[in-house]
Write a protein that holds these residues in place. Structure first.
Motif, PDB file in Angstrom:
ATOM      1  N   ARG A 158       0.840  -1.201   0.000  1.00 25.15           N
ATOM      2  CA  ARG A 158       0.000   0.000   0.000  1.00 25.15           C
ATOM      3  C   ARG A 158       0.869   1.243   0.000  1.00 25.15           C
ATOM      4  O   ARG A 158       1.817   1.354   0.783  1.00 25.15           O
ATOM      5  N   LEU A 159       0.529   2.164  -0.882  1.00 26.27           N
ATOM      6  CA  LEU A 159       1.135   3.487  -0.898  1.00 26.27           C
ATOM      7  C   LEU A 159       0.093   4.488  -0.414  1.00 26.27           C
ATOM      8  O   LEU A 159      -1.035   4.509  -0.910  1.00 26.27           O
ATOM      9  N   LEU A 160       0.463   5.302   0.560  1.00 27.35           N
ATOM     10  CA  LEU A 160      -0.409   6.354   1.083  1.00 27.35           C
ATOM     11  C   LEU A 160       0.302   7.697   1.027  1.00 27.35           C
ATOM     12  O   LEU A 160       1.535   7.772   1.151  1.00 27.35           O
ATOM     13  N   TRP A 161      -0.482   8.747   0.843  1.00 28.14           N
ATOM     14  CA  TRP A 161       0.001  10.111   1.027  1.00 28.14           C
ATOM     15  C   TRP A 161      -1.078  10.859   1.801  1.00 28.14           C
ATOM     16  O   TRP A 161      -2.270  10.526   1.732  1.00 28.14           O
ATOM     17  N   GLY A 162      -0.690  11.856   2.584  1.00 27.92           N
ATOM     18  CA  GLY A 162      -1.710  12.525   3.390  1.00 27.92           C
ATOM     19  C   GLY A 162      -1.205  13.750   4.094  1.00 27.92           C
ATOM     20  O   GLY A 162      -0.032  14.117   4.010  1.00 27.92           O
ATOM     21  N   GLY A 163      -2.124  14.383   4.825  1.00 31.01           N
ATOM     22  CA  GLY A 163      -1.830  15.602   5.556  1.00 31.01           C
ATOM     23  C   GLY A 163      -2.460  16.812   4.902  1.00 31.01           C
ATOM     24  O   GLY A 163      -3.279  16.707   3.986  1.00 31.01           O
ATOM     25  N   ARG A 190      -5.996  22.431   1.711  1.00 36.01           N
ATOM     26  CA  ARG A 190      -5.927  21.577   0.527  1.00 36.01           C
ATOM     27  C   ARG A 190      -4.486  21.369   0.064  1.00 36.01           C
ATOM     28  O   ARG A 190      -3.754  22.315  -0.182  1.00 36.01           O
ATOM     29  N   GLN A 191      -4.100  20.098  -0.061  1.00 34.89           N
ATOM     30  CA  GLN A 191      -2.770  19.755  -0.549  1.00 34.89           C
ATOM     31  C   GLN A 191      -2.900  18.878  -1.792  1.00 34.89           C
ATOM     32  O   GLN A 191      -3.482  17.802  -1.745  1.00 34.89           O
ATOM     33  N   ILE A 192      -2.374  19.354  -2.900  1.00 31.38           N
ATOM     34  CA  ILE A 192      -2.391  18.591  -4.152  1.00 31.38           C
ATOM     35  C   ILE A 192      -1.244  17.588  -4.124  1.00 31.38           C
ATOM     36  O   ILE A 192      -0.098  17.934  -3.837  1.00 31.38           O
ATOM     37  N   TRP A 193      -1.571  16.332  -4.466  1.00 26.91           N
ATOM     38  CA  TRP A 193      -0.584  15.256  -4.458  1.00 26.91           C
ATOM     39  C   TRP A 193      -0.419  14.617  -5.839  1.00 26.91           C
ATOM     40  O   TRP A 193       0.053  13.468  -5.937  1.00 26.91           O
ATOM     41  N   ASP A 194      -0.787  15.281  -6.896  1.00 26.94           N
ATOM     42  CA  ASP A 194      -0.687  14.680  -8.222  1.00 26.94           C
ATOM     43  C   ASP A 194       0.718  14.109  -8.416  1.00 26.94           C
ATOM     44  O   ASP A 194       1.722  14.782  -8.139  1.00 26.94           O
ATOM     45  N   GLY A 195       0.770  12.860  -8.881  1.00 30.34           N
ATOM     46  CA  GLY A 195       2.080  12.229  -8.977  1.00 30.34           C
ATOM     47  C   GLY A 195       2.047  10.894  -9.684  1.00 30.34           C
ATOM     48  O   GLY A 195       1.080  10.539 -10.369  1.00 30.34           O
ATOM     49  N   SER A 196       3.126  10.136  -9.478  1.00 32.53           N
ATOM     50  CA  SER A 196       3.267   8.840 -10.145  1.00 32.53           C
ATOM     51  C   SER A 196       4.131   7.914  -9.296  1.00 32.53           C
ATOM     52  O   SER A 196       4.898   8.360  -8.435  1.00 32.53           O
ATOM     53  N   SER A 204      -4.864  13.673  -7.145  1.00 26.45           N
ATOM     54  CA  SER A 204      -5.397  13.498  -5.796  1.00 26.45           C
ATOM     55  C   SER A 204      -5.070  14.721  -4.951  1.00 26.45           C
ATOM     56  O   SER A 204      -4.058  15.394  -5.168  1.00 26.45           O
ATOM     57  N   ALA A 205      -5.954  14.983  -4.001  1.00 23.85           N
ATOM     58  CA  ALA A 205      -5.692  16.018  -2.998  1.00 23.85           C
ATOM     59  C   ALA A 205      -6.156  15.505  -1.651  1.00 23.85           C
ATOM     60  O   ALA A 205      -7.093  14.707  -1.560  1.00 23.85           O
ATOM     61  N   THR A 206      -5.497  15.958  -0.606  1.00 18.93           N
ATOM     62  CA  THR A 206      -5.922  15.645   0.753  1.00 18.93           C
ATOM     63  C   THR A 206      -6.071  16.948   1.534  1.00 18.93           C
ATOM     64  O   THR A 206      -5.569  18.001   1.128  1.00 18.93           O
ATOM     65  N   ALA A 207      -6.753  16.857   2.649  1.00 19.68           N
ATOM     66  CA  ALA A 207      -6.889  17.991   3.556  1.00 19.68           C
ATOM     67  C   ALA A 207      -7.023  17.413   4.955  1.00 19.68           C
ATOM     68  O   ALA A 207      -8.115  17.281   5.494  1.00 19.68           O
ATOM     69  N   GLY A 208      -5.896  17.032   5.523  1.00 19.35           N
ATOM     70  CA  GLY A 208      -5.898  16.348   6.811  1.00 19.35           C
ATOM     71  C   GLY A 208      -6.280  14.889   6.696  1.00 19.35           C
ATOM     72  O   GLY A 208      -6.168  14.137   7.662  1.00 19.35           O
ATOM     73  N   GLU A 240       6.936   9.964  -7.064  1.00 22.84           N
ATOM     74  CA  GLU A 240       7.140  11.394  -7.264  1.00 22.84           C
ATOM     75  C   GLU A 240       5.801  12.100  -7.136  1.00 22.84           C
ATOM     76  O   GLU A 240       4.822  11.712  -7.771  1.00 22.84           O
ATOM     77  N   THR A 241       5.748  13.141  -6.303  1.00 24.38           N
ATOM     78  CA  THR A 241       4.550  13.958  -6.140  1.00 24.38           C
ATOM     79  C   THR A 241       4.947  15.423  -6.162  1.00 24.38           C
ATOM     80  O   THR A 241       6.140  15.754  -6.148  1.00 24.38           O
ATOM     81  N   GLU A 242       3.953  16.299  -6.147  1.00 20.98           N
ATOM     82  CA  GLU A 242       4.229  17.734  -6.110  1.00 20.98           C
ATOM     83  C   GLU A 242       4.778  18.176  -4.759  1.00 20.98           C
ATOM     84  O   GLU A 242       5.262  19.296  -4.614  1.00 20.98           O
ATOM     85  N   VAL A 243       4.690  17.289  -3.765  1.00 20.87           N
ATOM     86  CA  VAL A 243       5.102  17.650  -2.405  1.00 20.87           C
ATOM     87  C   VAL A 243       6.428  17.016  -2.018  1.00 20.87           C
ATOM     88  O   VAL A 243       7.282  17.641  -1.398  1.00 20.87           O
ATOM     89  N   GLY A 244       6.603  15.741  -2.381  1.00 18.92           N
ATOM     90  CA  GLY A 244       7.812  15.035  -1.984  1.00 18.92           C
ATOM     91  C   GLY A 244       7.983  13.774  -2.799  1.00 18.92           C
ATOM     92  O   GLY A 244       7.126  13.408  -3.616  1.00 18.92           O
TER      93      GLY A 244
END
Length: 733
Positions: free
Chosen positions: A574-579, A590-596, A630-634, A652-656
């Motif tokens: 499982r791959l997760l991103w969040g926050g 709102r945090q955009i996580w668009d990535g691959s 994808s986007a998350t908000a908490g 790779e994402t827009e955040v990290g």
């Protein structure tokens, strides 16, 4: 009644110092058209939510000419999430073109957040050279325009003109409204009460939703279950929802199965008692959001009916920002709300949201236990023909002082103007919202606990799309995630009984899943404040809507114990991103996580999304690579997958970014801190789908701290739905 009747009772609407919409309701429609012109709208009378449509807006000028600097606008209300029109590329969707008389130069621009409140989105036209004369025609055509995503019979646009180029806009006669219809069924939902009694009849509601979470028609579904007698369903007269009368015949936790065509689902759990319990569990929303009274959509009548018949809530309030609510509108709220209130069936709480800027106190949901003729606002975004003489209360100290002995209870939350916790009145402010369509905002509750406040935890909608208790983010124009829900344990479904339970903090919040959660410390229920001689023992029972992944026990804001309930599934990852990006309202968090993600060597297969928030979140998989929007908000999101080899994973994402070999995560997940507000990327073994749906747990704090401390739990399911109990406040001797 719709906003064209409610709002036009005022002289004008708009934030003081910004754009003002003058309704000219002292003129007949014929006089307005003769003087200021006519508005025409070419659009199908019914369009499908989220699909493309051709739209033409037409201004036909009246006797008032428009010289250089003068303006025309087509605007739409805050919740309508039409895709952004663009003027650059005719081969792409949402392309807007302008037709105007020869010899006149007009600038066209789209404003996502214009200055006409509550018509925040607009196409703005400004005369740059020449002038528009009586009878001239100006048209805007938008091709392949991706329509608003929520279903409503009240689709509308506002046409206004501005002869002098300043901030005063004149409203033309509204063109006919249109319908936004739901799309085809994508998912089936079955909603059962939180608890029941053997021999008692209840209603289980089954509905289908489209890709944008609108209730959409289906043939009569099938409902099955053991320990329950199920009668023939009836179709709701107003909405495409089927109601099954059921009678519980055995005690225990019941989950029913529903199906319709190729769609199937399981209901949320219902705890059925052999004998009537002292308190019962009720699901609802004290912050169900706004209708067209405020900056939302849909009538107030629809708001309550939707909450009851579609979302299957047992209590709700309408919380328009008070600065939109004139005396005439408040009278309308007072007239409509009690019509929907039926003790034992559904509670409609009279309410309004006190809404100053955060620096002056921030948003606070006020729920009244009796009729209230006074509208004591934070301010006014309107000018009435006969101004309400009731003085405004723009600052928290005077507001809380005025309400200190009123029959009210308040919910504090993170919304348009997050509540400022520097001011707090414990007697009337028992509730703190941890989740809404804005975000999951644990930090807000943590702040309250760190200040020493006693918090009752709620979650709600705070929506604007006219879908209280059953709302998603649409295209994320105004909101981020799906709504939450609040469960309360009360002696009965009457307004004062439920209010008493809230004032005692016998409640908990979820991210929308109807998770059953029962927590006590040494027999004292959530919300209690107790003194004990020895180490406190916390007892809890959880019955989830999906397998339970883990349960965290918190003492104040520190996790002191975690139960890892779900075992890992070997060979599945499982791959997760969040926050969130930062503290604040929807746009801030709102945090955009668009990535691959890619693997080398190897191939990815059986990819399944986790925690995605609707059609706006998308995932594509091909061979050794997965791409997502994808986007998350908490919240958090991601996907599970299997691989042909234990190769190296690159994310790779827009955040990290994250790089790890799958061999490295067989025993422990690999987590990357991405800064911001608890942002992270994590990869590890996926929790097993065969994990328990329910658990009973116990923990003794053998090293309690001196003084009073809050003991509460956070439940996380493998689908990333969460629940939070209200704390038990313990002083250990």
């Amino acid at each position: 009644m719709n906003d064209s009747h409610l709002i036009t009772a005022n002289v004008c609407n708009g934030i003081p110092g910004q754009g003002q919409v003058y309704h000219c309701s002292d003129l007949s429609d014929e006089e307005r058209e003769r003087c200021y012109g006519r508005a025409e709208l070419e659009i199908p009378s019914s369009i499908v939510a989220g699909e493309t449509v051709e739209v033409t807006f037409r201004f036909i000028l009246g006797e008032t000419a428009l010289g250089e600097g003068a303006g025309l606008r087509v605007a739409w209300r805050w919740p309508f999430d039409w895709s952004d029109p663009q003027t650059d590329d005719p081969d792409r969707p949402n392309h807007a073109t302008l037709a105007r008389p020869d010899g006149v130069s007009i600038d066209l621009r789209y404003q996502l957040r214009g200055d006409l409140d509550p018509w925040h989105h607009d196409l703005d036209l400004r005369v740059r050279e020449g002038s528009l004369e009586p009878g001239d025609i100006v048209e805007i055509h938008v091709a392949d325009w991706e329509a608003s995503t929520f279903a409503t019979p009240d689709g509308a646009f506002l046409f206004v003109i501005n002869p002098d180029g300043h901030d005063q806009w004149i409203r033309l006669v509204d063109p006919p409204r249109f319908t936004v219809a739901p799309g085809s069924p994508e998912q089936l939902l079955a909603i059962s009460p939180g608890d029941g009694i053997v021999g008692e009849q209840a209603i289980v509601r089954v509905r289908a939703v489209d890709a944008w979470e609108n209730a959409t028609p289906i043939d009569a579904p099938i409902l099955l279950g053991e320990g329950v007698d199920i009668a023939t369903p009836a179709l709701c007269s107003r909405y495409p929802v089927w109601g099954f009368p059921v009678t519980w015949s055995t005690a225990g936790v019941h989950r029913l199965s529903a199906s319709s065509g190729n769609l199937c689902t399981s209901s949320n759990p219902t705890l059925v008692h052999e004998d009537p319990p002292e308190t019962r569990l009720y699901w609802g929303d004290v912050h169900a959001g706004q209708s067209e009274i405020g900056c939302g959509a849909g009538s107030l009548d629809h708001h309550y009916a939707y909450a009851r018949d579609v979302a299957s809530l047992q209590f709700a309030s309408q919380q328009a920002n008070d600065h939109y609510v004139s005396r005439e509108i408040w009278q309308h709220v007072r007239d409509v709300t009690p019509r929907h209130d039926a003790a034992g069936e559904f509670l409609a709480y009279l309410g309004c949201e006190w809404s100053p800027p955060t620096v002056d106190g921030g948003d606070r949901n006020v729920l009244y236990l009796s009729d209230e003729p006074r509208m004591r606002r934070s301010g006014r975004f309107f000018t009435e023909r006969e101004p309400d003489p009731e003085p405004d209360l723009p600052y928290a100290p005077e507001f809380l002082y005025a309400f200190r002995d009123e029959e009210v209870f308040l919910n504090l939350h993170v919304g348009g103007r997050p509540t400022n916790l520097e001011w707090h009145a414990p007697k009337i402010e028992p509730l703190f919202e941890i989740h809404s369509t804005h975000a999951t905002s644990e930090w807000f509750v943590f702040d309250a606990i760190e200040k020493g406040y006693k918090v009752g935890i709620t979650a709600g909608t705070d929506g604007v799309m006219g879908r209280p208790g059953a709302c998603g983010p649409g295209r994320r124009v105004t909101r981020n995630v799906r709504n939450g829900l609040t469960a309360v344990r009360a002696t009965g479904l009457q307004q004062r009984s439920v209010a008493e339970a809230f004032l005692a903090r016998r409640c908990y919040g979820t991210t929308g899943a109807r998770i059953l959660l029962d927590v006590d410390v040494d027999g004292h229920p959530m919300g209690s404040a107790i003194e004990i001689a020895g180490p406190p023992t916390l007892n809890l029972r959880v019955d989830g809507t999906a397998p339970i992944e883990r349960v965290d026990l918190l003492r104040d804001t520190e996790v002191i114990h975690t139960w890892d309930v779900a075992p890992p599934e070997p060979g599945r990852y499982r791959l997760l991103w969040g926050g969130a990006k930062t503290r604040g309202t929807a746009g801030d968090q709102r945090q955009i996580w668009d990535g691959s993600m890619s693997i080398e060597p190897g191939r990815l297969f059986d990819v399944r999304t986790v925690g995605f928030q609707g059609a706006v979140d998308q995932l594509a998989h091909a061979g050794d690579r997965v791409d997502w929007i994808s986007a998350t908000a908490g919240t958090d999101a991601g996907f599970t997958f299997a691989s042909s080899r234990q190769g190296s994973i690159d994310v790779e994402t827009e955040v990290g970014t994250c790089s790890v070999n799958l061999e490295q995560v067989q025993s422990n997940s690999h987590r990357v801190d991405c800064g911001g507000l608890d942002r992270y990327i994590e990869i590890g073994l996926a929790p097993s789908d065969a994990s328990p749906l329910g658990v009973e747990l116990q923990y003794m704090d053998e090293s309690p701290l001196p003084g009073e401390h809050a003991y509460w739990v956070r439940v996380v399911q493998i689908d990333r739905q969460r629940a939070w109990s209200s704390p038990v406040y313990v002083t250990a001797g």
